[in-house]
Enzyme design. Structure first.
Site, PDB file in Angstrom:
ATOM      1  N   ASN A 151       0.806  -1.237   0.000  1.00  8.11           N
ATOM      2  CA  ASN A 151       0.000   0.000   0.000  1.00  8.11           C
ATOM      3  C   ASN A 151       0.832   1.277   0.000  1.00  8.11           C
ATOM      4  O   ASN A 151       0.373   2.308  -0.453  1.00  8.11           O
ATOM      5  CB  ASN A 151      -1.014  -0.007   1.156  1.00  8.11           C
ATOM      6  CG  ASN A 151      -0.356   0.055   2.508  1.00  8.11           C
ATOM      7  OD1 ASN A 151       0.717  -0.508   2.703  1.00  8.11           O
ATOM      8  ND2 ASN A 151      -0.983   0.722   3.450  1.00  8.11           N
ATOM      9  N   VAL A 230      -0.360 -12.350   9.406  1.00  5.56           N
ATOM     10  CA  VAL A 230       1.028 -12.642   9.019  1.00  5.56           C
ATOM     11  C   VAL A 230       1.981 -12.085  10.081  1.00  5.56           C
ATOM     12  O   VAL A 230       2.963 -12.729  10.464  1.00  5.56           O
ATOM     13  CB  VAL A 230       1.348 -12.083   7.611  1.00  5.56           C
ATOM     14  CG1 VAL A 230       2.817 -12.252   7.284  1.00  5.56           C
ATOM     15  CG2 VAL A 230       0.498 -12.789   6.556  1.00  5.56           C
ATOM     16  N   GLU A 248       4.254  -3.395  12.194  1.00  8.27           N
ATOM     17  CA  GLU A 248       3.219  -2.376  11.987  1.00  8.27           C
ATOM     18  C   GLU A 248       2.080  -3.052  11.247  1.00  8.27           C
ATOM     19  O   GLU A 248       2.284  -3.572  10.152  1.00  8.27           O
ATOM     20  CB  GLU A 248       3.750  -1.202  11.144  1.00  8.27           C
ATOM     21  CG  GLU A 248       4.754  -0.329  11.854  1.00  8.27           C
ATOM     22  CD  GLU A 248       4.226   0.325  13.121  1.00  8.27           C
ATOM     23  OE1 GLU A 248       2.981   0.418  13.287  1.00  8.27           O
ATOM     24  OE2 GLU A 248       5.041   0.716  13.961  1.00  8.27           O
ATOM     25  N   CYS A 282      -3.208   2.130   6.567  1.00  8.78           N
ATOM     26  CA  CYS A 282      -3.461   1.591   7.905  1.00  8.78           C
ATOM     27  C   CYS A 282      -3.894   2.703   8.841  1.00  8.78           C
ATOM     28  O   CYS A 282      -4.441   2.448   9.908  1.00  8.78           O
ATOM     29  CB  CYS A 282      -2.251   0.848   8.444  1.00  8.78           C
ATOM     30  SG  CYS A 282      -0.766   1.816   8.451  1.00  8.78           S
ATOM     31  N   GLU A 460       8.827   3.064  14.532  1.00  7.23           N
ATOM     32  CA  GLU A 460       9.542   3.315  13.284  1.00  7.23           C
ATOM     33  C   GLU A 460       9.710   4.816  13.088  1.00  7.23           C
ATOM     34  O   GLU A 460       8.967   5.613  13.656  1.00  7.23           O
ATOM     35  CB  GLU A 460       8.741   2.778  12.100  1.00  7.23           C
ATOM     36  CG  GLU A 460       8.583   1.283  12.102  1.00  7.23           C
ATOM     37  CD  GLU A 460       8.194   0.765  10.733  1.00  7.23           C
ATOM     38  OE1 GLU A 460       9.088   0.593   9.894  1.00  7.23           O
ATOM     39  OE2 GLU A 460       6.995   0.535  10.517  1.00  7.23           O
TER      40      GLU A 460
HETATM   41  N1  LIG Z   1      -0.598  -1.954   8.146  1.00  2.41           N
HETATM   42  C1  LIG Z   1      -0.513  -1.810   6.852  1.00  2.41           C
HETATM   43  O1  LIG Z   1       0.029  -0.846   6.402  1.00  2.41           O
HETATM   44  C2  LIG Z   1      -1.026  -2.864   5.967  1.00  2.41           C
HETATM   45  C3  LIG Z   1      -2.073  -3.669   6.348  1.00  2.41           C
HETATM   46  N2  LIG Z   1      -2.516  -4.612   5.505  1.00  2.41           N
HETATM   47  C4  LIG Z   1      -3.676  -5.418   5.928  1.00  2.41           C
HETATM   48  O2  LIG Z   1      -3.473  -6.742   5.520  1.00  2.41           O
HETATM   49  C5  LIG Z   1      -4.509  -7.187   4.670  1.00  2.41           C
HETATM   50  C6  LIG Z   1      -3.985  -8.140   3.652  1.00  2.41           C
HETATM   51  O3  LIG Z   1      -2.940  -7.570   2.887  1.00  2.41           O
HETATM   52  P1  LIG Z   1      -1.739  -8.470   2.435  1.00  2.41           P
HETATM   53  O4  LIG Z   1      -0.959  -7.874   1.394  1.00  2.41           O
HETATM   54  O5  LIG Z   1      -2.277  -9.830   2.142  1.00  2.41           O
HETATM   55  O6  LIG Z   1      -0.853  -8.444   3.781  1.00  2.41           O
HETATM   56  P2  LIG Z   1       0.226  -9.498   4.208  1.00  2.41           P
HETATM   57  O7  LIG Z   1       0.415  -9.386   5.657  1.00  2.41           O
HETATM   58  O8  LIG Z   1      -0.119 -10.807   3.628  1.00  2.41           O
HETATM   59  O9  LIG Z   1       1.541  -9.003   3.422  1.00  2.41           O
HETATM   60  C7  LIG Z   1       2.542  -8.144   3.947  1.00  2.41           C
HETATM   61  C8  LIG Z   1       3.920  -8.653   3.530  1.00  2.41           C
HETATM   62  O10 LIG Z   1       4.172  -9.922   4.170  1.00  2.41           O
HETATM   63  C9  LIG Z   1       4.525 -10.896   3.187  1.00  2.41           C
HETATM   64  N3  LIG Z   1       4.164 -12.228   3.652  1.00  2.41           N
HETATM   65  C10 LIG Z   1       3.074 -12.978   3.323  1.00  2.41           C
HETATM   66  N4  LIG Z   1       3.113 -14.153   3.996  1.00  2.41           N
HETATM   67  C11 LIG Z   1       4.242 -14.159   4.750  1.00  2.41           C
HETATM   68  C12 LIG Z   1       4.831 -15.074   5.664  1.00  2.41           C
HETATM   69  N5  LIG Z   1       4.262 -16.240   5.937  1.00  2.41           N
HETATM   70  N6  LIG Z   1       5.981 -14.750   6.260  1.00  2.41           N
HETATM   71  C13 LIG Z   1       6.566 -13.567   6.027  1.00  2.41           C
HETATM   72  N7  LIG Z   1       6.065 -12.644   5.150  1.00  2.41           N
HETATM   73  C14 LIG Z   1       4.905 -12.933   4.531  1.00  2.41           C
HETATM   74  C15 LIG Z   1       3.768 -10.422   1.970  1.00  2.41           C
HETATM   75  O11 LIG Z   1       4.235 -11.049   0.805  1.00  2.41           O
HETATM   76  P3  LIG Z   1       3.303 -11.187  -0.494  1.00  2.41           P
HETATM   77  O12 LIG Z   1       2.940  -9.823  -0.906  1.00  2.41           O
HETATM   78  O13 LIG Z   1       4.209 -11.843  -1.447  1.00  2.41           O
HETATM   79  O14 LIG Z   1       2.145 -12.022  -0.083  1.00  2.41           O
HETATM   80  C16 LIG Z   1       4.050  -8.929   2.039  1.00  2.41           C
HETATM   81  O15 LIG Z   1       5.352  -8.648   1.600  1.00  2.41           O
HETATM   82  C17 LIG Z   1      -5.079  -5.901   4.105  1.00  2.41           C
HETATM   83  O16 LIG Z   1      -6.373  -6.068   3.678  1.00  2.41           O
HETATM   84  C18 LIG Z   1      -4.953  -4.982   5.266  1.00  2.41           C
HETATM   85  O17 LIG Z   1      -6.020  -5.203   6.140  1.00  2.41           O
HETATM   86  C19 LIG Z   1      -1.920  -4.811   4.294  1.00  2.41           C
HETATM   87  C20 LIG Z   1      -0.896  -4.053   3.859  1.00  2.41           C
HETATM   88  C21 LIG Z   1      -0.376  -2.988   4.678  1.00  2.41           C
HETATM   89  O1  LIG Z   2      -0.900   7.777   6.653  1.00  2.00           O
HETATM   90  C1  LIG Z   2       0.246   7.704   6.265  1.00  2.00           C
HETATM   91  O2  LIG Z   2       0.835   8.679   5.770  1.00  2.00           O
HETATM   92  C2  LIG Z   2       1.030   6.429   6.385  1.00  2.00           C
HETATM   93  C3  LIG Z   2       0.135   5.240   6.338  1.00  2.00           C
HETATM   94  C4  LIG Z   2       0.870   3.973   6.397  1.00  2.00           C
HETATM   95  O3  LIG Z   2       1.998   3.923   6.744  1.00  2.00           O
HETATM   96  C5  LIG Z   2       0.226   2.729   6.013  1.00  2.00           C
HETATM   97  O4  LIG Z   2      -0.926   2.736   5.622  1.00  2.00           O
HETATM   98  O5  LIG Z   2       0.905   1.686   6.062  1.00  2.00           O
END
Ligand SMILES: NC(=O)C1=CN([C@@H]2O[C@H](COP(=O)(O)OP(=O)(O)OC[C@H]3O[C@@H](n4cnc5c(N)ncnc54)[C@H](OP(=O)(O)O)[C@@H]3O)[C@@H](O)[C@H]2O)C=CC1
Ligand SMILES: O=C(O)CCC(=O)C(=O)O
Length: 479
Positions: A151, A230, A248, A282, A460
Site C-alpha cells: 500500500n 502474518v 506495523e 493503515c 519506526e
Molecule cells: N498496516 C498496513 O500498512 C497494511 C495492512 N494490511 C492489511 O493486511 C490485509 C492483507 O494484505 P496483504 O498484502 O495480504 O498483507 P500481508 O500481511 O499478507 O503481506 C505483507 C507482507 O508480508 C509478506 N508475507 C506474506 N506471507 C508471509 C509469511 N508467511 N511470512 C513472512 N512474510 C509474509 C507479503 O508477501 P506477499 O505480498 O508476497 O504475499 C508482504 O510482503 C489488508 O487487507 C490490510 O487489512 C496490508 C498491507 C499494509
Molecule cells: O498515513 C500515512 O501517511 C502512512 C500510512 C501507512 O503507513 C500505512 O498505511 O501503512
C-alpha cells in the site's frame, strides 16, 4: 499501454533471477506492469550470505560515507519522482498525484536519514564508583530482514531501509508481490548512488521468501508491515530464535466529530482520511464517531461529497480515487459493505458495483451510517474506500467508542474545544493523535506507530528509528 518491465532480485550488488510471475495494473488489468522472479530459500540464503559478508565493511565505514549514499539516492529519487511515481501508480493503483507524492516522501526519508547517520550519539554518565567512567554507544546490529506491504510500495521500503543502512546495518528486503517494480526501482537507485555490493539485497517472491527471512539464523532483526495474521507469525518466528522484531499492522482508526466542529472542515477531514488513497492506509479514518447535534448535517454533507468522488484510472488526471490494488481487496470492500448492511447499517453514499471503461478493480466509495460500535464494520479492518458512522451523545461516549477496538494506531478529533482536544490527546488509546487533521497522512521525520493490536516493538521513523536499528553498548573504564 507500456511494455512489462523484467525485474530481478538484487543479491550481492548484482541483478539475478529469471522472471516468472506477473503483476497487473489494477486500473486496467489488460496491462502487465512487470514480470518478477519468484524467489526461494536458496535466494534468501544467498542474499543473507551477501549481507553478512558486507556487514563489517559497512558497519565500520565513516558515517559520512553512509550519509552521502543516502543523500545522493534521495536526490536521484527526487529528480525522478514523476517517472517512479507513475510506475507506482500503475502498479498499486493510487492516483498519479498520490504516487508522485509518495515518491517525493521516500526521497525526503532518504535525506532525513542521511542526516541521522551523522547525528547518532551516545551518553556519558556518572558512575556510582569513584574514578570510573560510563559511556554508552549505539552500534550497528547486523543483518535486518525487511518485509514490506503493497500500500506504500516506496515509502515503507524507504523508511525501513534508510535507518537500517544509515546506522551501519545490512539488509535483505522482500517486497510485496503486488508491487515489486517500485521496490526494485528504489533498490536500483540506492546502488546507483554508490551503495557497496551486498549491503542491500532484494529478494522478490511470495510469503515463503518472507518466511525464509524470518527463520534465517543470520538475520538479527525483522521489520514487518502488513496484516495482523502474518504479523503474528513473523513475531513468533523471530522470537523463537531471539531476533529483534518490529511490527506495523492494521488500524480501525476513529475520527470524532464534536458538535462544535466547523462542518466544512470536518467533512473535508473525513473525506481525506477515509477515502483518499482508496482507503488503503493503515491510518485511514474508517470509523466516524459523530455527536448528535451535528450528526445529520455532517452525514448529509459527507454523503454528497462521497457520492461525487471521481473513481477511475490512476493515471487519469481527473481521478480522485484509484482502484483497489487487487481483486481480493476489491472483494473485501464489497463483502464488508454487505456485512454492514446485513447487521443494520444503511448506505448513505456508494455501495454499488462499478463498471468503468477500463477493466480494473474499482470500488465505489461508500459511506455506511446508523451503525453500532459492536458491528463487524466497526471492528475489522476493511482496507478500502469504506467508512461507517456511529452516533453518540457526549464527548465521553465518543471517547469510549473511539477506544473500544483491538486496534490503536491513529485517532483524530474535530473540535474547537481546547479542553476536549487536550483531553483526547491524553486519553485516546492510539500511538498517534490528530486534532483537526485527518488520521492518515503523517510526517516523515517523526516517530510512527500504534498500540494494542496495531503495532509491536519499537517505533519506526524519526529519531525513534535508532532504537530498533542500533544496539546500545555500555562501556565502563577506570584510569
Ligand atoms: N498496516 C498496513 O500498512 C497494511 C495492512 N494490511 C492489511 O493486511 C490485509 C492483507 O494484505 P496483504 O498484502 O495480504 O498483507 P500481508 O500481511 O499478507 O503481506 C505483507 C507482507 O508480508 C509478506 N508475507 C506474506 N506471507 C508471509 C509469511 N508467511 N511470512 C513472512 N512474510 C509474509 C507479503 O508477501 P506477499 O505480498 O508476497 O504475499 C508482504 O510482503 C489488508 O487487507 C490490510 O487489512 C496490508 C498491507 C499494509
Ligand atoms: O498515513 C500515512 O501517511 C502512512 C500510512 C501507512 O503507513 C500505512 O498505511 O501503512
Amino acid at each position: 499501454m507500456t511494455s512489462p518491465i523484467a525485474l530481478s532480485h538484487w543479491i550481492n550488488g548484482e541483478r539475478c533471477g529469471s522472471a516468472s510471475t506477473e503483476s497487473l495494473n489494477p486500473s486496467d488489468t489488460r496491462e502487465v506492469v512487470a514480470h518478477a522472479p519468484a524467489g526461494d530459500i536458496a535466494d534468501v540464503d544467498a542474499a543473507v550470505s551477501a549481507a553478512t559478508a558486507a556487514f563489517d565493511g559497512w558497519a565500520n565505514a565513516s558515517p559520512e560515507v553512509r550519509s552521502d549514499v543516502l543523500d545522493r539516492a534521495g536526490t536521484l529519487l527526487m529528480e525522478r519522482k514523476e517517472k517512479v511515481g507513475e510506475l507506482l501508480s500503475r502498479e498499486e493503483g493510487k492516483t498519479l498525484a498520490e504516487g508522485i507524492g509518495e515518491t517525493a516522501r521516500a526521497a525526503r526519508i532518504l535525506k532525513y536519514f542521511a542526516g541521522e547517520a551523522l547525528r547518532l550519539h551516545g551518553q556519558n554518565l556518572a558512575s556510582t564508583r569513584p574514578g570510573v567512567e560510563v559511556q554508552t554507544y549505539r552500534q550497528p546490529v547486523g543483518v535486518f530482514g525487511l518485509i514490506t506491504p503493497w500500500n506504500f510500495p516506496i515509502a515503507i521500503p524507504a523508511w525501513k531501509a534508510a535507518p537500517a543502512l544509515a546506522f551501519g546495518n545490512t539488509v535483505v528486503m522482500k517486497a510485496a508481490s503486488h508491487t515489486p517494480a517500485t521496490a526494485e526501482a528504489l533498490v536500483a537507485i540506492l546502488h546507483e548512488a554508490g551503495l557497496p555490493k551486498g549491503v542491500l539485497n532484494l529478494v522478490l517472491g511470495g510469503g515463503r521468501v518472507g518466511q525464509a527471512i524470518v527463520d534465517h539464523k543470520d538475520v538479527a532483526g525483522i521489520s514487518f508491515t502488513g496484516s495482523q495474521g502474518v504479523g503474528a507469525g513473523v513475531a513468533a518466528g523471530a522470537m523463537a530464535r531471539q531476533a529483534r522484531v518490529q511490527l506495523e499492522m492494521g488500524g480501525k482508526n476513529p475520527l470524532i466529530i464534536l458538535d462544535d466542529a466547523d462542518l466544512d472542515r470536518a467533512v473535508n477531514i473525513a473525506l481525506d482520511g477515509s477515502f483518499f488513497a482508496t482507503g488503503q492506509r493503515c491510518t485511514a479514518s474508517s470509523r466516524l464517531i459523530v455527536q448528535d447535534g451535528i450528526h445529520d448535517r455532517f452525514v448529509a454533507a459527507l454523503a454528497e461529497k462521497v457520492q461525487a468522488l471521481r473513481v477511475g484510472h490512476a493515471l487519469d488526471p481527473n481521478t480522485q480515487i484509484g482502484p483497489a490494488v487487487s481483486e481480493a481487496q476489491r472483494e473485501t470492500s464489497y463483502r464488508y459493505i454487505e456485512i454492514a448492511t446485513s447487521e443494520g447499517g444503511r448506505i448513505a453514499a456508494g455501495g454499488q458495483r462499478l463498471s468503468l471503461e477500463n477493466p480494473g478493480w474499482y470500488v465505489q466509495p461508500t459511506l455506511i451510517v446508523d451503525t453500532d460500535p459492536d458491528m463487524r464494520i466497526n471492528n475489522e479492518e476493511v482496507f478500502g474506500p469504506v467508512a461507517s458512522t456511529v452516533r453518540v451523545k457526549t464527548y465521553e461516549e465518543a471517547l469510549a467508542v473511539a477506544n473500544g477496538t483491538e486496534f490503536g494506531l491513529s485517532a483524530g478529533i474535530v473540535t474547537q474545544s481546547l479542553k476536549h482536544a487536550r483531553d483526547f490527546q491524553r486519553r485516546a488509546k492510539a500511538g498517534m493523535t490528530m486534532v483537526n487533521l485527518a488520521t492518515a497522512g503523517v510526517d516523515y521525520h517523526v516517530p510512527f506507530g500504534g498500540t494494542k493490536g496495531s503495532s509491536y516493538g519499537p517505533r519506526e521513523q524519526g529519531f525513534a528509528a535508532a532504537d530498533f536499528f542500533t544496539l546500545i553498548k555500555t562501556s565502563y573504564s577506570a584510569g
